[in-house]
Design a protein around this motif. Structure first.
Motif, short mmCIF file in Angstrom:
data_model
loop_
_atom_site.label_atom_id
_atom_site.label_comp_id
_atom_site.label_asym_id
_atom_site.label_seq_id
_atom_site.Cartn_x
_atom_site.Cartn_y
_atom_site.Cartn_z
N ARG A 121 -2.61 13.70 -2.37
CA ARG A 121 -1.35 14.38 -2.03
C ARG A 121 -1.14 14.63 -0.54
NH1 ARG A 121 -1.63 18.54 -6.84
NH2 ARG A 121 -3.80 18.14 -6.35
N ASP A 122 -2.20 15.09 0.16
CA ASP A 122 -1.98 15.40 1.57
C ASP A 122 -1.87 14.14 2.43
OD1 ASP A 122 -4.59 14.89 0.98
OD2 ASP A 122 -5.41 16.12 2.60
N ARG A 123 -2.16 12.97 1.84
CA ARG A 123 -2.09 11.75 2.64
C ARG A 123 -0.99 10.81 2.16
NH1 ARG A 123 -8.54 11.07 2.69
NH2 ARG A 123 -8.26 12.45 0.94
N ALA B 155 2.39 3.09 5.15
CA ALA B 155 1.57 1.89 5.29
C ALA B 155 1.98 0.84 4.25
CB ALA B 155 0.09 2.23 5.15
N TYR B 156 2.20 1.30 3.00
CA TYR B 156 2.61 0.36 1.96
C TYR B 156 3.94 -0.29 2.26
CZ TYR B 156 -0.89 0.38 -1.61
OH TYR B 156 -2.03 0.14 -2.29
N ASN C 246 2.49 -8.74 13.47
CA ASN C 246 1.08 -8.83 13.08
C ASN C 246 0.33 -7.53 13.37
OD1 ASN C 246 1.15 -11.34 12.00
ND2 ASN C 246 0.40 -12.40 13.81
N ARG C 247 0.69 -6.89 14.50
CA ARG C 247 0.01 -5.62 14.83
C ARG C 247 0.35 -4.56 13.78
NH1 ARG C 247 1.03 -6.75 20.22
NH2 ARG C 247 2.94 -5.51 20.18
N ALA C 248 1.63 -4.49 13.41
CA ALA C 248 2.05 -3.49 12.42
C ALA C 248 1.33 -3.74 11.09
CB ALA C 248 3.56 -3.56 12.24
N TYR C 249 1.23 -5.02 10.71
CA TYR C 249 0.60 -5.40 9.44
C TYR C 249 -0.89 -5.01 9.46
CZ TYR C 249 -0.17 -8.48 5.35
OH TYR C 249 -0.47 -8.99 4.11
N THR C 250 -1.56 -5.39 10.56
CA THR C 250 -2.99 -5.08 10.68
C THR C 250 -3.21 -3.57 10.69
OG1 THR C 250 -3.18 -7.07 11.99
CG2 THR C 250 -5.06 -5.59 12.04
N THR D 180 -5.03 1.45 8.01
CA THR D 180 -4.80 2.81 7.49
C THR D 180 -5.31 2.90 6.05
OG1 THR D 180 -2.83 3.01 8.83
CG2 THR D 180 -2.98 4.51 6.95
N LEU D 181 -4.93 1.90 5.23
CA LEU D 181 -5.36 1.94 3.84
C LEU D 181 -6.87 1.72 3.72
CD1 LEU D 181 -2.44 0.11 2.00
CD2 LEU D 181 -2.76 2.53 2.36
N ASN D 182 -7.41 0.83 4.55
CA ASN D 182 -8.87 0.61 4.55
C ASN D 182 -9.62 1.91 4.79
OD1 ASN D 182 -8.97 -2.07 4.01
ND2 ASN D 182 -9.20 -2.74 6.13
#
Ligand code: HEM
Length: 451
Positions: free
Chosen positions: A163-165, A172-173, A199-203, A208-210
């Motif tokens: 919830r807090d994230r 990110a999604y 590409n930078r935004a995608y990476t 973030t999700l990693n």
């Protein structure tokens, strides 16, 4: 579309002369493209996206061969390069022995019997989110549903309180969804090593999700002595029968990522489309509220209520017919193979969409009409197996189908019996947008009032 000419195989070959083939049409309106393909060229054709040729087939018997009976001769990952960078070797895009092994490990957590255990959490999480809904306010429905379904997948599968994230994860999604879709469709795919802005935004979004996923894994490794009955526990406990090893963090990361990807946006978008149809069909809303009043009497639905809510289920089946979240998939032949009398060579690919079959008057009367009643009396058992397949078919079918249906019935009824939803004044028509999953273009804004 130009006239077809015959190719070396016996399917019509679309757009032989235009550089880029059907790319523009596919990119602008994938559902419309598949429909047109079916209408103009029949049950089989070949089209080109950029340099790559694809078979398209809309004959349920041929589809059954590709997806079910000869599934072992096909892989899935080859047509989804860009998404694979994100899901890695997770179940959605792994192939061969790895896929078989991982599916065997995960399957028991998704049986009809097992998912009943998650129902209570699904209800509680929905109720918690609904506490923020106030009578007479305007809400961005798609975002709300995204929040609920993400929380549900995180807590039921990984006992992870997101919830807090949620805001960070949601952003990110969104980035991944847009950029991966664009990259999938682009003629030239710049490798991620080239630092374009995109590409930078995608990476960054994947990073973030990693971070979050690796944190979930690390926290769980620390809690070895207090096991949880969730999917993550099952994945961590699994050992390979051939070499006795367990999954390393990288494989765990990929599986978590794949489940997060496949398991929340699909249900959130289907629910959003379902509410859109309900708001536009007052008699459907009336029948639903009657069913909920009679069965639930105001309480949050549980697993035991599922079978007593057939109309609610049929509203979702009908939504999945007209707005199949998994609107496209791919298969590539790993050997020369005959599909019916169609000769397919090793390395050739199929692009598969259920949409034209879902819209075929051969199987569905008045296919453009939203009519949940058509699913009564086990209608799908009366038509060919591959005439209606919102959850796919065969060894790569959706592992989360029972989970998704239970979750969607619970959320739809929990929201619908408490609140009446209406589009905000002047709301534009809600059109489908073909991103990684079929999504309501521009979202859906609603005013909510207590019933
Ligand atoms: C309305 C909701 C959903 C729809 C329409 C949907 C649709 C699909 C479809 C069509 C496929 C097969 C794609 C293919 O043949 O290549 C698939 C695969 C998959 N789905 Fe779902 N899905 C939904 C919800 C879920 C949920 C809730 C989960 C997890 C909890 C999930 C997990 C997966 C996984 C892991 C796969 C890959 C299975 C494999 O290849 O072995 N899905 N889904």
């Amino acid at each position: 579309m130009p006239q077809p000419i015959q190719s070396d195989s016996n399917a019509a070959y679309i757009n032989t002369t235009i550089i880029g083939g059907s790319l523009k049409e596919f990119r602008d309106d994938a559902l419309g493209f598949f429909l047109k393909l079916h209408k103009q060229y029949g049950d089989r054709s070949i089209f080109r996206l950029g340099p790559k040729r694809f078979h398209a087939i809309f004959d349920p018997e041929l589809l059954k061969e590709v997806m079910v009976t000869k599934a072992d001769l096909f892989i899935k990952s080859a047509t989804f390069g860009e998404i694979k960078r994100f899901t890695g070797e997770g179940l959605v895009l792994s192939d061969g022995e790895l896929h078989k092994r991982q599916r065997r490990i995960m399957q028991p957590r998704f049986t009809r019997g097992h998912i009943q255990h998650y129902a209570e959490k699904m209800g509680t999480i929905t109720d918690e989110h609904l506490q923020q809904w106030k009578h007479g306010t305007t809400r961005e429905l798609t975002e709300d549903l995204f929040g609920i379904t993400f929380d549900i997948i995180a807590q039921t599968m990984f006992s992870f309180d997101s919830r807090d994230r949620l805001d960070r994860i949601g952003r990110a999604y969104e980035v991944i969804n847009r950029i991966a879709t664009e990259k999938l469709r682009a003629l030239i795919r710049l490798p991620l090593l080239i630092p374009t802005k995109q590409n930078r935004a995608y990476t960054n979004a994947i990073e973030t999700l990693n971070e979050i996923v690796y944190e979930v894994i690390a926290e769980r490794r620390k809690q070895k002595d207090s096991p949880k009955a969730d999917l993550l526990e099952g994945l961590m406990a699994a050992v390979d029968e051939t070499d006795g090893t367990g999954m390393d963090d990288a494989q765990l990361r990929d599986e978590l990522m794949a489940i997060f990807l496949a398991g929340h946006e699909t249900t959130a978008n289907t629910l959003a489309f379902a509410f859109d149809y309900i708001m536009r069909h007052p008699h459907v809303e009336e029948k639903l509220t009657e069913e909920w009043a009679c069965v639930l009497k105001g309480k949050t639905p549980t697993a035991d209520d599922y079978s007593s809510l057939p109309f609610t289920q049929n509203v979702l089946w009908e939504t999945l017919r007209l707005r199949p979240a998994g609107y496209v998939t791919g298969r590539t032949a790993t050997a020369d193979v005959m599909i019916g009398d169609l000769r397919v060579r090793k390395g050739e690919s199929f692009m598969i969409s259920p949409y034209p079959l879902h819209m075929s008057s051969a199987y569905f009367e008045d296919p453009h009409v939203f009519r949940p009643e058509r699913f009564e009396n086990d209608y799908v058992k009366k038509i060919p197996m591959l005439a209606y397949f919102p959850f796919g078919a065969g060894p790569r079918s959706c592992i989360g189908n029972h989970f998704a249906m239970l979750e969607m019935v619970i959320i739809l009824a929990a929201i619908g019996q408490r609140f009446q939803l209406r589009h905000t004044p002047g709301h534009p028509e809600v059109l489908p947008e073909s991103l990684l999953t079929l999504s309501p273009k521009g979202g859906i804004r609603v005013t909510v009032s207590l019933r």
